[in-house]
Structure formats: structure tokens, C-alpha cells
Design a protein around this motif. Structure first.
Motif, PDB file in Angstrom:
ATOM      1  N   ARG A  19       3.683 -87.869  -2.259  1.00 49.12           N
ATOM      2  CA  ARG A  19       4.354 -86.658  -1.832  1.00 49.12           C
ATOM      3  C   ARG A  19       3.344 -85.533  -1.669  1.00 49.12           C
ATOM      4  O   ARG A  19       2.397 -85.432  -2.440  1.00 49.12           O
ATOM      5  N   LYS A  20       3.558 -84.725  -0.642  1.00 51.77           N
ATOM      6  CA  LYS A  20       2.649 -83.612  -0.424  1.00 51.77           C
ATOM      7  C   LYS A  20       2.666 -82.669  -1.616  1.00 51.77           C
ATOM      8  O   LYS A  20       3.714 -82.389  -2.181  1.00 51.77           O
ATOM      9  N   GLY A  21       1.498 -82.177  -1.984  1.00 49.55           N
ATOM     10  CA  GLY A  21       1.405 -81.292  -3.135  1.00 49.55           C
ATOM     11  C   GLY A  21       1.023 -79.879  -2.752  1.00 49.55           C
ATOM     12  O   GLY A  21       0.814 -79.559  -1.587  1.00 49.55           O
ATOM     13  N   ILE A  22       0.932 -79.040  -3.757  1.00 48.95           N
ATOM     14  CA  ILE A  22       0.567 -77.640  -3.592  1.00 48.95           C
ATOM     15  C   ILE A  22      -0.808 -77.435  -4.215  1.00 48.95           C
ATOM     16  O   ILE A  22      -1.026 -77.762  -5.386  1.00 48.95           O
ATOM     17  N   LEU A  23      -1.737 -76.895  -3.432  1.00 56.96           N
ATOM     18  CA  LEU A  23      -3.065 -76.592  -3.943  1.00 56.96           C
ATOM     19  C   LEU A  23      -3.093 -75.142  -4.420  1.00 56.96           C
ATOM     20  O   LEU A  23      -2.822 -74.218  -3.645  1.00 56.96           O
ATOM     21  N   LEU A  24      -3.396 -74.939  -5.688  1.00 57.13           N
ATOM     22  CA  LEU A  24      -3.441 -73.614  -6.300  1.00 57.13           C
ATOM     23  C   LEU A  24      -4.892 -73.287  -6.639  1.00 57.13           C
ATOM     24  O   LEU A  24      -5.603 -74.124  -7.201  1.00 57.13           O
ATOM     25  N   TYR A  25      -5.310 -72.074  -6.310  1.00 55.57           N
ATOM     26  CA  TYR A  25      -6.702 -71.702  -6.538  1.00 55.57           C
ATOM     27  C   TYR A  25      -6.773 -70.343  -7.234  1.00 55.57           C
ATOM     28  O   TYR A  25      -6.045 -69.412  -6.886  1.00 55.57           O
ATOM     29  N   ALA A  48       4.589 -71.310  -8.049  1.00 51.67           N
ATOM     30  CA  ALA A  48       4.605 -72.546  -7.268  1.00 51.67           C
ATOM     31  C   ALA A  48       5.844 -73.377  -7.603  1.00 51.67           C
ATOM     32  O   ALA A  48       6.472 -73.965  -6.714  1.00 51.67           O
ATOM     33  N   GLN A  49       6.205 -73.437  -8.880  1.00 47.47           N
ATOM     34  CA  GLN A  49       7.398 -74.179  -9.271  1.00 47.47           C
ATOM     35  C   GLN A  49       8.668 -73.529  -8.725  1.00 47.47           C
ATOM     36  O   GLN A  49       9.600 -74.214  -8.297  1.00 47.47           O
ATOM     37  N   GLU A  50       8.696 -72.203  -8.713  1.00 44.78           N
ATOM     38  CA  GLU A  50       9.889 -71.507  -8.214  1.00 44.78           C
ATOM     39  C   GLU A  50      10.043 -71.646  -6.699  1.00 44.78           C
ATOM     40  O   GLU A  50      11.155 -71.807  -6.197  1.00 44.78           O
ATOM     41  N   ASN A  51       8.919 -71.605  -5.972  1.00 45.05           N
ATOM     42  CA  ASN A  51       8.978 -71.647  -4.507  1.00 45.05           C
ATOM     43  C   ASN A  51       8.959 -73.065  -3.943  1.00 45.05           C
ATOM     44  O   ASN A  51       9.484 -73.303  -2.850  1.00 45.05           O
ATOM     45  N   TYR A  52       8.325 -73.990  -4.669  1.00 48.02           N
ATOM     46  CA  TYR A  52       8.257 -75.390  -4.229  1.00 48.02           C
ATOM     47  C   TYR A  52       8.628 -76.278  -5.415  1.00 48.02           C
ATOM     48  O   TYR A  52       7.766 -76.916  -6.025  1.00 48.02           O
ATOM     49  N   PRO A  53       9.903 -76.325  -5.764  1.00 44.46           N
ATOM     50  CA  PRO A  53      10.339 -77.012  -6.996  1.00 44.46           C
ATOM     51  C   PRO A  53       9.846 -78.450  -7.077  1.00 44.46           C
ATOM     52  O   PRO A  53      10.024 -79.237  -6.143  1.00 44.46           O
ATOM     53  N   ASN A  54       9.197 -78.739  -8.199  1.00 44.00           N
ATOM     54  CA  ASN A  54       8.796 -80.096  -8.571  1.00 44.00           C
ATOM     55  C   ASN A  54       7.738 -80.720  -7.664  1.00 44.00           C
ATOM     56  O   ASN A  54       7.418 -81.899  -7.813  1.00 44.00           O
ATOM     57  N   ALA A  55       7.176 -79.960  -6.729  1.00 46.43           N
ATOM     58  CA  ALA A  55       6.100 -80.493  -5.897  1.00 46.43           C
ATOM     59  C   ALA A  55       4.851 -80.681  -6.753  1.00 46.43           C
ATOM     60  O   ALA A  55       4.586 -79.885  -7.667  1.00 46.43           O
ATOM     61  N   PRO A  56       4.054 -81.723  -6.500  1.00 48.35           N
ATOM     62  CA  PRO A  56       2.812 -81.910  -7.266  1.00 48.35           C
ATOM     63  C   PRO A  56       1.901 -80.684  -7.129  1.00 48.35           C
ATOM     64  O   PRO A  56       1.672 -80.196  -6.026  1.00 48.35           O
ATOM     65  N   ARG A  57       1.407 -80.205  -8.239  1.00 43.89           N
ATOM     66  CA  ARG A  57       0.567 -79.008  -8.252  1.00 43.89           C
ATOM     67  C   ARG A  57      -0.862 -79.386  -8.643  1.00 43.89           C
ATOM     68  O   ARG A  57      -1.069 -80.039  -9.675  1.00 43.89           O
ATOM     69  N   ARG A  58      -1.813 -78.957  -7.824  1.00 48.19           N
ATOM     70  CA  ARG A  58      -3.227 -79.234  -8.085  1.00 48.19           C
ATOM     71  C   ARG A  58      -3.955 -77.898  -8.214  1.00 48.19           C
ATOM     72  O   ARG A  58      -4.016 -77.133  -7.262  1.00 48.19           O
ATOM     73  N   LEU A  59      -4.467 -77.634  -9.391  1.00 50.97           N
ATOM     74  CA  LEU A  59      -5.102 -76.351  -9.686  1.00 50.97           C
ATOM     75  C   LEU A  59      -6.617 -76.474  -9.603  1.00 50.97           C
ATOM     76  O   LEU A  59      -7.211 -77.386 -10.190  1.00 50.97           O
TER      77      LEU A  59
END
Length: 378
Positions: A19-25, A48-59
Motif C-alpha cells: 500500500r502506498k505510504g506517507i513520507l514524513l520529513y 498524517a494519521q488524521e489526514n491519511y488514516p492508517n496509511a504506512p508512515r515513513r519518517l
């Protein structure tokens, strides 16, 4: 003649497609301390959780400056990486990349992030804070470089992780000047860690004070206050795009504000003063204010009245007047430049344990929403 049955074939790559994830920097700026950095990173992950619920998060976390006497990271940066990111936040992420390591979470990412991040301190440990009673010189470096001349702007830029063409830390304008964090007149050193890069205007505005963390807090505040100026030299298309995303274009005009109005503005927005603090203005506070000015501030560029210097002196004077330990602790726990923490939400707690020389290890404790508020342990 019966038609041959054809087996349905799946297109290559459909099976097990991640699943597509969210890249956080986040780049831990040299002017961020542990408190401000952790709150900002937590806010990014929470958002990120509020705007893209449960999407994989990569910090991805970078660190600007924050070097120790031994050449590694100082305590604030080390604790952000080791105990905040890799211990507290890691279960809520799919992966983490820091200057020290890249780690993949082999377990399922948790999405039940706590409502609030709270930082607890030992009740009897004042080593985290500027000593408002003694008013000493407090540089960031414990052992200063004994060099007699100032480092080059290139060396400072390299320490700060900037390009070969250094710019002002506040507004990104060029050319940038070398600015002492703790002035030489107050006992500051020529160590590269005791320098910032500021444009002429922000150099003239920066405080001349004995507390390095107070200086860096002002740079942090000024960067947020004047961040709209970063877009002034951009093209119209870039400005339009930035504006559409909510960015402020141009610096707010403060030329009409008189000295005391400007000091009051800074006390409110940088030091968190409220009506109670202003209503308690007394002759005792005025006397302490002048004691702080005499003992722990200086003058630069021949500027007699620097708003930033006088605002810092007034805030320190208020601590000196309010000698009650609980009152001091309550004021110190205000996290600058952030939304007010909602006391009705149950926080996740980072517990600080004092060690000789400054900040120590954090114990991390997560409380579910239905539990009573956690208490600070000494």
C-alpha cells in the motif's frame, strides 16, 4: 466443438502489492531544542494519521548542527533520535531513517496515537533550565574551542549543514553575517557552535544575552514570525503556489510598533506571557529586570534598546520574582510556539531523569485514553 476454457490470469505485480505510504520529513534545526523538536515531529505524525488514516508512515529525520564536544550529537539531538523517535514513535511508524540508522518496523504499524505528547521533568533537577538566580553564562558547548579568531562563514555553514553559499537562518536572505550566540563581552567563545548566520537586519535584532538556549529560542521564534520573507525573491508562479498552500508571502510590517509594544508582543508570542503576568508588574519586577540587564546582557552594534534582549530580561526577572517552585515549573513547561495543550486529553509522557551535566535518559510511558492522567515521577 466446445470452446476451450481459458484460465484467468492476474496481471503481474498485483499480488502482494504494498500500500502506498506517507513520507514524513523533519530537519531538527540548530535552533530547535528537545522540547520543540519532539512536539513538531509528534504533530507531523499525528497530522498524517488524521489526514491519511492508517496509511504506512515513513519518517526521515535529519539533524542540523547539535554537535557535542566529542564530535557526536549533543544531548538534545541524541535523545530525540534514540529515545523519542526510535523508542516512543517507532511503533506508530512503518520505518524510520535517522543519521544513525534506518530501521523497518517488522510489526504492524500502530495507528492509535496518543492525543498529546507531554514531557515530564524530575522535580528536583534544575539542570535543564537557565539558572535565573545566579545568571551565569550558559553556552551550548561544555568545552569550548580555544581558538582566538572567529571561524569562517564557510565553516559555520558546514556545521549548520548549509550549502556553500550560506544564508540567514531566519529569512534565507543573503549575504549572511557571523553572529555570536553568547557575545564575547559576556564570556562567549570563538567555537563554531557559538555562531549563527544571520542577515544584517536579523543580526541587529538578535538578543545579546548570556543564555545560548535563549538566543536559539529567539531565532526559532523569528523564523516563524518572518517566514513569509523567504518567498520574497521567488518567482510569481512559486509565490502563487506557496500562497495557495497557505504560506504567507512577505514579512509583516512592524515599523510602526513602538519599543514597549514590540517588547510586549515578544513576551506574549515567544515567552507565553498572559494577562496574569502583565497584571503582576511591580516595582520588585522592575528592579529584577535591571539586575538581569546589568548582569546577563550586553550591547551590540551600539544598539541601546534591543527588543529581544529586553524581552528576555523581563522574562528572566519574572522567574526571579516568582520563586515558588511550582510556579516556576508551570511556566517552564509551556512549550513555545505551539497550540495550547488540551489538559482534558490524556498525554503520552516522556520522563526526564537528571544526570550530571544536563539532560538525561527519558522513560517513555503510553497511557490509554480511559486511564487517569499520568503523574510526573521524581
Amino acid at each position: 466443438m466446445a470452446k476451450k476454457k481459458q484460465k484467468a490470469r492476474r496481471k503481474p505485480g498485483n499480488q502482494g502489492k504494498p500500500r502506498k505510504g506517507i513520507l514524513l520529513y523533519h530537519d531538527m534545526a540548530v535552533y530547535e531544542n528537545f522540547e520543540r523538536c519532539t512536539q513538531r515531529v509528534f504533530k507531523i505524525v499525528k497530522g498524517a494519521q488524521e489526514n491519511y488514516p492508517n496509511a504506512p508512515r515513513r519518517l526521515v529525520l535529519d539533524v542540523q548542527g547539535h554537535r557535542s564536544d566529542e564530535g557526536g550529537y549533543d544531548r538534545d539531538a541524541w535523545e530525540v533520535i534514540r529515545y523519542f523517535v526510535l523508542e516512543l514513535l517507532f511503533p506508530y511508524l512503518t520505518s524510520v531513517s535517522t543519521p544513525l540508522a534506518h530501521i523497518e518496523n517488522r510489526k504492524r504499524q500502530r495507528n492509535d496515537l496518543p492525543a498529546v505528547l507531554d514531557i515530564a521533568y524530575p522535580g528536583d533537577d534544575d539542570s535543564f533550565w537557565y539558572d535565573v538566580d545566579q545568571l551565569p553564562v550558559r553556552p551550548r558547548e561544555i568545552i569550548s574551542d580555544v581558538r582566538k579568531s572567529a571561524p569562517s562563514k564557510g565553516a559555520i555553514a558546514d556545521y549548520l549543514g548549509m550549502s556553500a553559499d550560506p544564508a540567514c537562518l531566519v529569512c534565507w536572505h543573503r549575504p549572511a553575517e557571523r553572529a555570536h550566540v553568547v557575545p564575547l563581552s559576556l564570556g562567549g567563545s570563538m567555537d563554531v557552535r557559538n555562531f549563527a548566520l544571520l542577515c544584517e537586519e536579523h543580526h541587529r535584532e538578535a538578543p545579546d544575552i548570556a543564555d545560548a538556549e535563549g538566543f536559539w529560542a529567539w531565532v526559532d521564534y523569528a523564523e516563524m514570525r518572518d517566514r513569509g520573507s523567504k518567498w520574497e525573491d521567488a518567482s510569481e508562479d512559486v509565490q502563487a503556489m506557496a500562497s495557495s498552500l497557505g504560506a504567507r508571502i512577505g514579512r509583516a510590517d512592524r515599523s510602526e510598533a513602538d519599543f514597549m509594544e514590540a517588547v510586549k508582543f515578544e513576551l506574549i508570542h515567544l515567552y507565553g506571557w498572559g494577562d496574569v503576568d502583565f497584571s503582576g508588574f511591580s516595582w520588585e519586577l522592575y528592579e529584577e529586570y535591571h539586575r538581569v540587564l546589568d548582569a546577563a546582557t550586553g550591547k551590540h552594534f551600539g544598539v541601546e534598546k534591543k527588543v529581544s534582549t529586553h524581552a528576555w530580561a523581563l522574562d528572566v526577572a519574572l522567574y526571579r520574582v516568582n520563586r515558588d517552585a511550582k510556579t516556576r515549573s508551570r511556566r517552564r513547561r509551556r512549550v513555545l510556539l505551539f497550540d495550547t495543550l488540551d489538559a482534558n486529553k490524556q498525554p503520552v509522557v516522556l520522563q526526564k531523569h537528571g544526570i550530571a551535566g544536563g539532560r538525561g535518559r527519558h522513560e517513555v510511558e503510553t497511557r490509554p485514553e480511559e486511564d487517569p492522567p499520568p503523574q510526573t515521577r521524581s
